[in-house]
Write a protein that holds these residues in place. Structure first.
Motif, PDB file in Angstrom:
ATOM      1  N   ARG A   1     -36.455   3.948  31.725  1.00  0.00           N
ATOM      2  CA  ARG A   1     -35.492   3.855  32.673  1.00  0.00           C
ATOM      3  C   ARG A   1     -34.055   4.107  32.024  1.00  0.00           C
ATOM      4  O   ARG A   1     -33.407   4.992  32.323  1.00  0.00           O
ATOM      5  CB  ARG A   1     -35.796   2.970  33.679  1.00  0.00           C
ATOM      6  CG  ARG A   1     -36.897   3.082  34.582  1.00  0.00           C
ATOM      7  CD  ARG A   1     -36.907   1.886  35.608  1.00  0.00           C
ATOM      8  NE  ARG A   1     -35.751   1.836  36.386  1.00  0.00           N
ATOM      9  CZ  ARG A   1     -35.337   0.506  37.176  1.00  0.00           C
ATOM     10  NH1 ARG A   1     -36.202  -0.472  37.089  1.00  0.00           N
ATOM     11  NH2 ARG A   1     -34.201   0.597  37.869  1.00  0.00           N
ATOM     12  N   VAL A   2     -33.928   3.325  30.713  1.00  0.00           N
ATOM     13  CA  VAL A   2     -32.860   3.217  30.252  1.00  0.00           C
ATOM     14  C   VAL A   2     -32.767   4.708  29.478  1.00  0.00           C
ATOM     15  O   VAL A   2     -31.666   5.084  29.416  1.00  0.00           O
ATOM     16  CB  VAL A   2     -32.655   2.152  28.956  1.00  0.00           C
ATOM     17  CG1 VAL A   2     -31.731   2.366  28.211  1.00  0.00           C
ATOM     18  CG2 VAL A   2     -32.809   0.598  29.796  1.00  0.00           C
ATOM     19  N   LYS A   3     -33.703   5.052  28.874  1.00  0.00           N
ATOM     20  CA  LYS A   3     -33.746   6.388  28.131  1.00  0.00           C
ATOM     21  C   LYS A   3     -33.026   7.366  29.368  1.00  0.00           C
ATOM     22  O   LYS A   3     -32.456   8.495  29.091  1.00  0.00           O
ATOM     23  CB  LYS A   3     -35.007   6.718  27.626  1.00  0.00           C
ATOM     24  CG  LYS A   3     -35.241   7.825  26.729  1.00  0.00           C
ATOM     25  CD  LYS A   3     -36.492   8.058  25.964  1.00  0.00           C
ATOM     26  CE  LYS A   3     -36.519   9.292  25.081  1.00  0.00           C
ATOM     27  NZ  LYS A   3     -37.741   9.506  24.665  1.00  0.00           N
ATOM     28  N   ALA A   4     -33.800   7.409  30.651  1.00  0.00           N
ATOM     29  CA  ALA A   4     -33.579   8.218  31.686  1.00  0.00           C
ATOM     30  C   ALA A   4     -31.863   8.273  31.903  1.00  0.00           C
ATOM     31  O   ALA A   4     -31.326   9.364  32.152  1.00  0.00           O
ATOM     32  CB  ALA A   4     -34.365   8.078  32.960  1.00  0.00           C
TER      33      ALA A   4
ATOM     34  N   ASN B   1     -49.545  -8.088  27.497  1.00  0.00           N
ATOM     35  CA  ASN B   1     -49.783  -6.609  28.063  1.00  0.00           C
ATOM     36  C   ASN B   1     -48.550  -6.527  29.161  1.00  0.00           C
ATOM     37  O   ASN B   1     -48.309  -5.702  29.520  1.00  0.00           O
ATOM     38  CB  ASN B   1     -50.893  -6.333  28.660  1.00  0.00           C
ATOM     39  CG  ASN B   1     -51.996  -6.013  27.468  1.00  0.00           C
ATOM     40  OD1 ASN B   1     -51.728  -6.025  26.298  1.00  0.00           O
ATOM     41  ND2 ASN B   1     -53.227  -6.109  27.866  1.00  0.00           N
ATOM     42  N   THR B   2     -48.391  -7.654  29.816  1.00  0.00           N
ATOM     43  CA  THR B   2     -47.322  -7.715  30.903  1.00  0.00           C
ATOM     44  C   THR B   2     -45.902  -7.327  30.305  1.00  0.00           C
ATOM     45  O   THR B   2     -45.354  -6.620  30.905  1.00  0.00           O
ATOM     46  CB  THR B   2     -47.579  -9.080  31.564  1.00  0.00           C
ATOM     47  OG1 THR B   2     -48.587  -9.324  32.251  1.00  0.00           O
ATOM     48  CG2 THR B   2     -46.468  -9.202  32.909  1.00  0.00           C
ATOM     49  N   ALA B   3     -45.687  -8.049  29.300  1.00  0.00           N
ATOM     50  CA  ALA B   3     -44.420  -8.003  28.630  1.00  0.00           C
ATOM     51  C   ALA B   3     -44.338  -6.616  28.108  1.00  0.00           C
ATOM     52  O   ALA B   3     -43.258  -6.027  28.095  1.00  0.00           O
ATOM     53  CB  ALA B   3     -44.254  -8.828  27.376  1.00  0.00           C
TER      54      ALA B   3
ATOM     55  N   SER C   1     -42.007  -1.492  28.191  1.00  0.00           N
ATOM     56  CA  SER C   1     -42.034   0.083  28.220  1.00  0.00           C
ATOM     57  C   SER C   1     -41.288   0.720  29.577  1.00  0.00           C
ATOM     58  O   SER C   1     -40.605   1.849  29.359  1.00  0.00           O
ATOM     59  CB  SER C   1     -43.483   0.574  28.467  1.00  0.00           C
ATOM     60  OG  SER C   1     -43.904   1.944  28.289  1.00  0.00           O
ATOM     61  N   ARG C   2     -41.561   0.318  30.583  1.00  0.00           N
ATOM     62  CA  ARG C   2     -41.038   0.880  31.634  1.00  0.00           C
ATOM     63  C   ARG C   2     -39.409   0.627  31.919  1.00  0.00           C
ATOM     64  O   ARG C   2     -38.738   1.665  32.343  1.00  0.00           O
ATOM     65  CB  ARG C   2     -41.649   0.226  33.228  1.00  0.00           C
ATOM     66  CG  ARG C   2     -43.195   0.371  33.352  1.00  0.00           C
ATOM     67  CD  ARG C   2     -43.510  -0.222  34.603  1.00  0.00           C
ATOM     68  NE  ARG C   2     -44.996   0.069  34.716  1.00  0.00           N
ATOM     69  CZ  ARG C   2     -45.800  -0.391  35.570  1.00  0.00           C
ATOM     70  NH1 ARG C   2     -45.302  -1.368  36.332  1.00  0.00           N
ATOM     71  NH2 ARG C   2     -46.935  -0.066  35.744  1.00  0.00           N
TER      72      ARG C   2
ATOM     73  N   ALA D   1     -30.913  -7.130  24.109  1.00  0.00           N
ATOM     74  CA  ALA D   1     -30.960  -8.526  24.490  1.00  0.00           C
ATOM     75  C   ALA D   1     -32.190  -8.899  25.139  1.00  0.00           C
ATOM     76  O   ALA D   1     -32.690 -10.150  24.673  1.00  0.00           O
ATOM     77  CB  ALA D   1     -29.517  -8.903  24.955  1.00  0.00           C
ATOM     78  N   ALA D   2     -32.823  -8.432  26.203  1.00  0.00           N
ATOM     79  CA  ALA D   2     -33.976  -8.687  26.803  1.00  0.00           C
ATOM     80  C   ALA D   2     -35.247  -8.692  26.054  1.00  0.00           C
ATOM     81  O   ALA D   2     -36.060  -9.680  26.229  1.00  0.00           O
ATOM     82  CB  ALA D   2     -34.296  -7.705  28.064  1.00  0.00           C
ATOM     83  N   GLN D   3     -35.478  -7.604  25.098  1.00  0.00           N
ATOM     84  CA  GLN D   3     -36.535  -7.703  24.393  1.00  0.00           C
ATOM     85  C   GLN D   3     -37.109  -8.923  23.739  1.00  0.00           C
ATOM     86  O   GLN D   3     -38.001  -9.266  23.592  1.00  0.00           O
ATOM     87  CB  GLN D   3     -36.605  -6.491  23.594  1.00  0.00           C
ATOM     88  CG  GLN D   3     -37.901  -6.299  22.985  1.00  0.00           C
ATOM     89  CD  GLN D   3     -37.663  -4.861  21.953  1.00  0.00           C
ATOM     90  OE1 GLN D   3     -36.926  -4.321  21.938  1.00  0.00           O
ATOM     91  NE2 GLN D   3     -39.007  -4.418  21.366  1.00  0.00           N
ATOM     92  N   PRO D   4     -36.146  -9.349  22.724  1.00  0.00           N
ATOM     93  CA  PRO D   4     -36.601 -10.835  22.127  1.00  0.00           C
ATOM     94  C   PRO D   4     -37.060 -11.833  23.277  1.00  0.00           C
ATOM     95  O   PRO D   4     -37.975 -12.685  22.985  1.00  0.00           O
ATOM     96  CB  PRO D   4     -35.544 -11.146  21.094  1.00  0.00           C
ATOM     97  CG  PRO D   4     -34.240 -10.166  21.494  1.00  0.00           C
ATOM     98  CD  PRO D   4     -34.865  -8.851  22.273  1.00  0.00           C
TER      99      PRO D   4
END
Length: 89
Positions: free
Chosen positions: A82-85, A70-72, A77-78, A53-56
């Motif tokens: 973290r979600v993957k971890a 690049n900030t987005a 990416s970060r 939901a946050a990505q778009p």
């Protein structure tokens, strides 16, 4: 303060844009906070859904000029790392 009519108009426009951008930034932060909270709770499914939901929203902020591209990308990416971890645990 602005003296010429043109500079007065530009000041008014800047004020309006500031309010709009502030609202957009706040909305994006809310979405990002939901992802952070799901990660902190250790809920992998909720974190993944919140990230989707946050990505778009974040990319919309880039399109509207609230965030630099690049900030987005860095934030996404970060967060996804973290979600993957959390999902791996």
């Amino acid at each position: 303060m602005a003296n010429t009519p043109q500079s007065q108009k530009r000041a008014r426009q800047a004020e309006r844009r500031t309010l709009v951008n502030k609202a957009r930034r706040s909305r994006i932060r809310t979405y990002l906070r939901k992802v952070e909270e799901a990660i902190a709770a250790g809920d992998a499914e909720a974190a993944k859904a919140a990230l989707q939901a946050a990505q778009p929203e974040l990319m919309r902020g880039v399109t509207r000029g609230v965030y630099h591209k690049n900030t987005a990308a860095r934030k996404m990416s970060r967060l996804s790392a973290r979600v993957k971890a959390v999902a791996a645990q």
